[in-house]
Design a protein around this motif. Structure first.
Motif, PDB file in Angstrom:
ATOM      1  N   HIS A  24      -5.633 -44.331   5.179  1.00 23.58           N
ATOM      2  CA  HIS A  24      -5.673 -43.414   6.323  1.00 23.58           C
ATOM      3  C   HIS A  24      -4.858 -42.148   6.063  1.00 23.58           C
ATOM      4  CE1 HIS A  24      -1.507 -44.246   7.586  1.00 23.58           C
ATOM      5  NE2 HIS A  24      -1.738 -45.504   7.239  1.00 23.58           N
ATOM      6  N   CYS A  28      -1.933 -41.381  11.300  1.00 21.07           N
ATOM      7  CA  CYS A  28      -2.903 -42.413  11.668  1.00 21.07           C
ATOM      8  C   CYS A  28      -2.449 -43.775  11.162  1.00 21.07           C
ATOM      9  CB  CYS A  28      -4.272 -42.068  11.092  1.00 21.07           C
ATOM     10  SG  CYS A  28      -4.906 -40.442  11.570  1.00 21.07           S
ATOM     11  N   MET A  32      -8.008 -46.331  12.141  1.00 20.85           N
ATOM     12  CA  MET A  32      -8.902 -45.181  12.081  1.00 20.85           C
ATOM     13  C   MET A  32     -10.183 -45.481  11.299  1.00 20.85           C
ATOM     14  SD  MET A  32      -7.583 -42.636  13.781  1.00 20.85           S
ATOM     15  CE  MET A  32      -6.652 -43.602  14.978  1.00 20.85           C
ATOM     16  N   HIS A  94      -8.558 -40.634   3.122  1.00 17.66           N
ATOM     17  CA  HIS A  94      -8.807 -39.595   4.122  1.00 17.66           C
ATOM     18  C   HIS A  94      -7.632 -38.624   4.168  1.00 17.66           C
ATOM     19  CE1 HIS A  94      -8.615 -38.291   8.557  1.00 17.66           C
ATOM     20  NE2 HIS A  94      -9.539 -37.547   7.974  1.00 17.66           N
ATOM     21  N   SER A  95      -7.934 -37.324   4.163  1.00 16.22           N
ATOM     22  CA  SER A  95      -6.930 -36.288   4.342  1.00 16.22           C
ATOM     23  C   SER A  95      -5.858 -36.379   3.260  1.00 16.22           C
ATOM     24  CB  SER A  95      -6.344 -36.394   5.758  1.00 16.22           C
ATOM     25  OG  SER A  95      -5.607 -35.246   6.090  1.00 16.22           O
ATOM     26  N   MET A 162      -9.165 -33.038  15.543  1.00 19.94           N
ATOM     27  CA  MET A 162     -10.390 -33.810  15.746  1.00 19.94           C
ATOM     28  C   MET A 162     -11.616 -32.910  15.720  1.00 19.94           C
ATOM     29  SD  MET A 162     -11.513 -36.841  15.968  1.00 19.94           S
ATOM     30  CE  MET A 162      -9.928 -37.648  16.168  1.00 19.94           C
ATOM     31  N   LEU A 174      -6.305 -39.723  18.886  1.00 17.41           N
ATOM     32  CA  LEU A 174      -5.516 -39.270  17.742  1.00 17.41           C
ATOM     33  C   LEU A 174      -4.094 -38.948  18.160  1.00 17.41           C
ATOM     34  CD1 LEU A 174      -5.589 -38.636  14.734  1.00 17.41           C
ATOM     35  CD2 LEU A 174      -6.260 -36.296  15.313  1.00 17.41           C
ATOM     36  N   CYS A 246     -11.751 -35.519  11.093  1.00 15.97           N
ATOM     37  CA  CYS A 246     -11.753 -36.986  11.150  1.00 15.97           C
ATOM     38  C   CYS A 246     -13.156 -37.543  11.335  1.00 15.97           C
ATOM     39  CB  CYS A 246     -10.838 -37.474  12.271  1.00 15.97           C
ATOM     40  SG  CYS A 246      -9.112 -36.977  12.115  1.00 15.97           S
ATOM     41  N   ASN A 248     -14.312 -40.111  10.165  1.00 15.22           N
ATOM     42  CA  ASN A 248     -14.252 -41.569  10.313  1.00 15.22           C
ATOM     43  C   ASN A 248     -14.274 -41.977  11.784  1.00 15.22           C
ATOM     44  OD1 ASN A 248     -11.769 -40.283  10.421  1.00 15.22           O
ATOM     45  ND2 ASN A 248     -10.670 -41.863   9.295  1.00 15.22           N
TER      46      ASN A 248
END
Length: 279
Positions: A24, A28, A32, A94-95, A162, A174, A246, A248
C-alpha cells in the motif's frame, strides 16, 4: 523480530500458486487492496502487509534511522519475502510503495519476477527538465500544514488525492485511513516520501515492470508515469481511463484487468494485445 507480526502479513489464496505481493501507499494500509487482491486468490498466493506505522503493524518496530529513507522500507519488504520463502514474486506497489518495490528489486533481483507499479513517482518535486507535480515550496507548505494540524490536513488533502469528487465517500475513507496511522510516524514517512529523489535508482532495476497510470493524477501526473516507463528498459505502460491517485479504490475493475493482462502468459499476450498498453 518476527517480521510477519511486525508488518501484519496476511497470506491468502492457493498455496502452490505464483505469489503476488500487494504493498500500500502512504497513509494507507492493506485494506486499500480489498477490491483488487481477492480477484487473484483463485490463481495466486496473495500476500498483503502493512508498512511499519500503518494498519496493524507493530509501532514499536519503527526505527527513525532505518525508516528515515525508502531504502529502510525496502529492507522490510526483503525481510518479509525471505521470511515467507516465496521464491520469485510479482510485486504490486501503489504510490510510494512502487519506489520501495523498485529499490528492493534493485537490491535483490533474485526475489522478483515482475513489478507492477501503480501511480509511481521517483521524485515528487519538479526539477529542471522534469515534472514531478509539485514545486518545492508546495511540498514544504504541505509538510508544514501536516505538522501543525495532521487531522485537518488529512481531511483537506484526501479528496484531492482520491480525485473523484463525485464519490466523496472515497475521500472520507482515505482521510479516515490517514487518521488511523500513527501521526508522528506518518509525518516522518511523508517527509521521506515527498522529499526523496530516486530517479537514479531506476537504472539499477532489471526486473520486468508494468507502469499503471491514471489519465489524471494530481499526485503523480502522467508525465511521471511516462518518465518511469522510459527509464525502465523493457517496461510496459498502461494508462487507465480513471482519475485520481488511488485506482485500487476508485477504479478497481480496470486495475484488476490491467494486472491480469500483464500476468497473462506471453503466448496469450501476443494473441490478445493489451488495451491501453504502450511498449
Amino acid at each position: 523480530m518476527d517480521v510477519v507480526s511486525r508488518n501484519n502479513v496476511v497470506v491468502r489464496g492457493a498455496s502452490d500458486a505464483p505469489p503476488l505481493v500487494f504493498a500500500h501507499g502512504f497513509g494507507c494500509d492493506q485494506g486499500m487492496w480489498r477490491y483488487v487482491a481477492p480477484a487473484f486468490e483463485a490463481t495466486h498466493r496473495v500476500v498483503l502487509f502493512d508498512h511499519v506505522g500503518a494498519g496493524r503493524s507493530d509501532l514499536a518496530a519503527y526505527d527513525p534511522s532505518r525508516h528515515g529513507s525508502l531504502e529502510g522500507y525496502a529492507r522490510d519488504v526483503l525481510e518479509i519475502l525471505d521470511a515467507l520463502a516465496l521464491g520469485e514474486v510479482t510485486f504490486v506497489g501503489h504510490s510510494v510503495s512502487a519506489t520501495i518495490g523498485l529499490l528492493a528489486a534493485a537490491e535483490r533481483p533474485d526475489l522478483f519476477a515482475r513489478l507492477v507499479l501503480v501511480g509511481p513517482s521517483p521524485r515528487y518535486v519538479d526539477d529542471v527538465g522534469y515534472r514531478g507535480g509539485f514545486a518545492r515550496e508546495e511540498i514544504d507548505e504541505l509538510l508544514e500544514t501536516m505538522d501543525g494540524n495532521y487531522l485537518g490536513w488529512s481531511a483537506q488533502i484526501a479528496p484531492a488525492i482520491m480525485g473523484v469528487p463525485e464519490r466523496p465517500e472515497l475521500g472520507r475513507e482515505l482521510a479516515d485511513s490517514f487518521c488511523r496511522s500513527d501521526p508522528s510516524i506518518a509525518r516522518a514517512f511523508a517527509r521521506v516520501t515527498f522529499l526523496s529523489d530516486n530517479r537514479a535508482d531506476l537504472a539499477r532495476v532489471r526486473t520486468p515492470a508494468l507502469v499503471v497510470q491514471c489519465r489524471e493524477d494530481v499526485i503523480a501526473p502522467p508525465e511521471v508515469g511516462a518518465y518511469v516507463h522510459a527509464s525502465l528498459p523493457g517496461s510496459e505502460l498502461t494508462v487507465l481511463d480513471a482519475t485520481g491517485h488511488c485506482p485500487n479504490l476508485s477504479a478497481p475493475g480496470q486495475l484488476v484487468a490491467a494486472i491480469r493482462d500483464y500476468l497473462r502468459p506471453r503466448s496469450d499476450v501476443s494473441a490478445a494485445p493489451r488495451v491501453g498498453a504502450t511498449r
